[in-house]
Scaffold this motif. Structure first.
Motif, PDB file in Angstrom:
ATOM      1  N   SER A 185      -5.889  -0.720   4.190  1.00 41.85           N
ATOM      2  CA  SER A 185      -5.104  -1.945   4.290  1.00 41.85           C
ATOM      3  C   SER A 185      -4.445  -2.028   5.658  1.00 41.85           C
ATOM      4  O   SER A 185      -4.370  -1.034   6.394  1.00 41.85           O
ATOM      5  CB  SER A 185      -4.018  -2.004   3.202  1.00 41.85           C
ATOM      6  OG  SER A 185      -2.904  -1.218   3.583  1.00 41.85           O
ATOM      7  N   CYS A 191      -7.130  -5.654   3.211  1.00 39.20           N
ATOM      8  CA  CYS A 191      -7.110  -4.714   2.099  1.00 39.20           C
ATOM      9  C   CYS A 191      -8.560  -4.426   1.729  1.00 39.20           C
ATOM     10  O   CYS A 191      -9.449  -5.258   1.967  1.00 39.20           O
ATOM     11  CB  CYS A 191      -6.366  -5.329   0.910  1.00 39.20           C
ATOM     12  SG  CYS A 191      -5.879  -4.164  -0.386  1.00 39.20           S
ATOM     13  N   ALA A 222      -3.433   0.183  -3.430  1.00 41.61           N
ATOM     14  CA  ALA A 222      -3.382  -0.959  -2.523  1.00 41.61           C
ATOM     15  C   ALA A 222      -3.501  -2.259  -3.322  1.00 41.61           C
ATOM     16  O   ALA A 222      -4.361  -2.385  -4.192  1.00 41.61           O
ATOM     17  CB  ALA A 222      -4.503  -0.878  -1.488  1.00 41.61           C
ATOM     18  N   HIS A 257       0.862  -1.189   0.000  1.00 41.51           N
ATOM     19  CA  HIS A 257       0.000   0.000   0.000  1.00 41.51           C
ATOM     20  C   HIS A 257       0.895   1.235   0.000  1.00 41.51           C
ATOM     21  O   HIS A 257       1.783   1.371   0.844  1.00 41.51           O
ATOM     22  CB  HIS A 257      -0.901  -0.014   1.233  1.00 41.51           C
ATOM     23  CG  HIS A 257      -2.042   0.952   1.179  1.00 41.51           C
ATOM     24  ND1 HIS A 257      -3.025   0.994   2.155  1.00 41.51           N
ATOM     25  CD2 HIS A 257      -2.375   1.925   0.293  1.00 41.51           C
ATOM     26  CE1 HIS A 257      -3.916   1.917   1.854  1.00 41.51           C
ATOM     27  NE2 HIS A 257      -3.529   2.515   0.732  1.00 41.51           N
TER      28      HIS A 257
END
Length: 384
Positions: free
Chosen positions: A73, A352, A84, A8
Motif C-alpha cells: 500500500s 493498495c 491492508a 495498513h
C-alpha cells in the motif's frame, strides 16, 4: 467526487492492527462515509473480528476481500503478515457487493448468485467494472472467470486476484461484509461515472519452438505436439521439476499476446505436468523464462500501460495484484517491485494490493479477462 482512503498495519495483534488501520482511514476520509471497500489480510489474523470492527465503524459497508500471500500500500509499501484496507467514497460512482457460495459444487451458479446480488442492490443498470477476490483452492480460476463472463458479458472488464494462504495450499478465506468464507466468489460491481484503466505485464519471455497442446484435462498437461508433456519440458530443462520459475506461455488468439500458467509439480511415470489452473487443448504454447531484472521491470511496464491508457487526467486510486510466485522468486527484492510501480504515480494517488494465487485481467482493452500467473496487474480508478 471520488475519495479513497487506505489503512495498513503490520501489527500481529488483530485488534491492534484493525484499530490502527481504521484510525488511518478516518483521518484520510476527513468526515466522508465510505460506501465500499476491499480488505487484504494475512492468513493468521482473526478475520471475523476484523470484519466486525470495520462494519462497526462503517455500518452496512459493501466490503469484500481475501487472505493474501503479502500486502502492499501507499501507507507501508510492501509488507508480509499485514492488514491492508482500501475504502471508496463517491457521489458519482455506485459500488455494490455480491457473494456466490459453493464454487466447488457449481461455479456457474455461484458466480450467477454473486452478480445477481450486486445488481439487485444497484440503482444503475449500466455497469463499468467487476472487482473480485475469489477462492483458488477448491475451484479453478478459469471456471470462476468464465462464470462471471456468462453473467456480465464476454468482454466485460473483470479484474482482481485469487485468495491464497502463504504457500500452505490448505485453506484460503474470502471476505464479504462481516462473513469469513471459503469456496466463495465475492465481487464489487462499479457503476456510474467511473474512469479506469489497467496494465498487465509479467517479464517472462517465450523461448524455443511453438507447439500445440494435444492432450490435457483441467490443470494436468499430458501431451504437447503428441509427445509427453514432460519430454517437451525436459528438452529445455532436463531433470528439473517444473516450477513457476519456468511457466508455460499460452498464446491468446484475441491479442496475439500470451498469458502464463505456472507449473508446480509433475508425474515422472506418466510424464504429465501439474499446473495451477486449466490448460486448454489446442492452445499454442512455449516455455518461458525470465531474469530477476525482467520480473521487476514488468511492474514498471504494468503501471506505465495503465497510465498511458487512463481516460482522465489523474487517477485517485491504484490497485496492484501480483503473483505469489513473483514474491517467492524475488525474495528480499520483492519490495522493489512495489517501489517501481508506486514511484510512477503522483503522491496524491492512494494504492493498495496483494500477492495472489492467480491474477485476473484482460490483456488489452475490449478483450476477454484471463487468469494469469507470474504476472503483475495494475488497476487505476477515478472520476473525471
Amino acid at each position: 467526487m471520488f475519495r479513497v482512503a487506505v489503512g495498513h498495519s503490520n501489527d500481529p495483534d488483530s485488534d491492534s492492527a484493525i484499530t490502527e488501520v481504521l484510525e488511518q482511514c478516518l483521518i484520510s476520509l476527513a468526515g466522508e462515509v465510505p460506501a465500499a471497500g476491499v480488505l487484504f489480510a494475512a492468513i493468521d489474523f482473526e478475520h471475523s473480528l476484523i470484519l466486525q470492527e470495520i462494519n462497526r465503524a462503517f455500518p452496512g459497508i459493501e466490503l469484500i476481500g481475501c487472505t493474501s500471500d503479502a500486502e502492499m500500500s501507499s501507507v507501508l509499501e510492501f509488507e508480509e503478515d499485514s492488514l491492508a484496507l482500501m475504502l471508496f467514497c463517491s457521489d458519482e460512482v455506485e459500488i455494490r457487493a455480491g457473494i456466490g457460495r459453493g464454487l466447488s459444487k457449481d461455479a456457474v451458479t455461484a458466480t450467477k448468485q454473486a452478480v445477481e446480488q450486486a445488481q439487485a442492490k444497484s440503482s444503475l443498470k449500466s455497469h463499468q467494472l467487476c472487482l473480485t477476490t475469489p477462492e483458488s483452492l477448491t475451484a479453478d480460476g478459469v471456471s470462476i472467470i468464465n462464470g462471471l463472463k456468462l453473467e456480465l458479458g464476454e468482454k466485460f472488464p473483470i479484474l482482481g486476484g485469487l485468495a491464497c494462504d502463504s504457500w500452505k495450499f490448505h485453506q484460503s478465506y474470502q471476505f464479504f461484509q462481516t462473513e469469513v468464507l471459503s469456496d466463495s466468489v465475492p465481487i464489487l460491481l462499479f457503476s456510474g461515472k467511473l474512469l479506469f484503466s489497467y496494465g498487465v505485464a509479467n517479464g517472462w519471455v517465450p523461448i524455443g519452438r511453438k507447439a500445440v497442446v494435444t492432450s490435457s484435462e483441467q490443470n494436468i498437461l499430458y501431451e504437447i505436439d503428441n509427445q509427453p508433456a514432460l519430454d517437451f519440458y525436459d528438452d529445455y530443462f532436463a531433470g528439473l521439476t517444473p516450477s513457476p520459475e519456468y511457466p508455460l506461455a499460452i498464446l491468446d488468439p484475441q491479442t496475439n499476446e500470451f498469458y502464463t500458467r505456472a507449473p508446480y509439480n509433475c508425474d515422472r511415470e506418466s510424464k504429465s505436468i501439474y499446473y495451477l489452473a486449466q490448460i486448454p487443448e489446442q492452445a499454442v504454447v512455449q516455455i518461458a523464462q525470465a531474469s530477476r531484472e525482467d520480473i521487476l521491470a514488468a511492474a514498471k511496464t504494468s503501471i506505465t500501460k495503465a497510465l498511458n491508457s487512463y481516460p482522465g487526467t489523474q487517477p485517485q486510486a491504484a490497485l496492484f495484484f501480483s503473483c505469489l510466485a513473483r514474491h517467492q522468486l524475488l525474495g528480499t527484492r520483492t519490495k522493489e517491485e512495489y517501489d517501481l510501480a508506486q514511484n510512477s504515480l503522483s503522491e496524491a494517488v492512494q494504492s493498495c494490493g496483494f500477492y495472489t494465487n492467480g491474477e485476473i485481467s484482460p490483456l488489452q482493452d475490449n478483450t476477454s479477462s484471463r487468469l494469469h500467473h507470474d504476472t503483475f496487474v495494475t488497476l487505476l480508478l477515478g472520476v473525471g
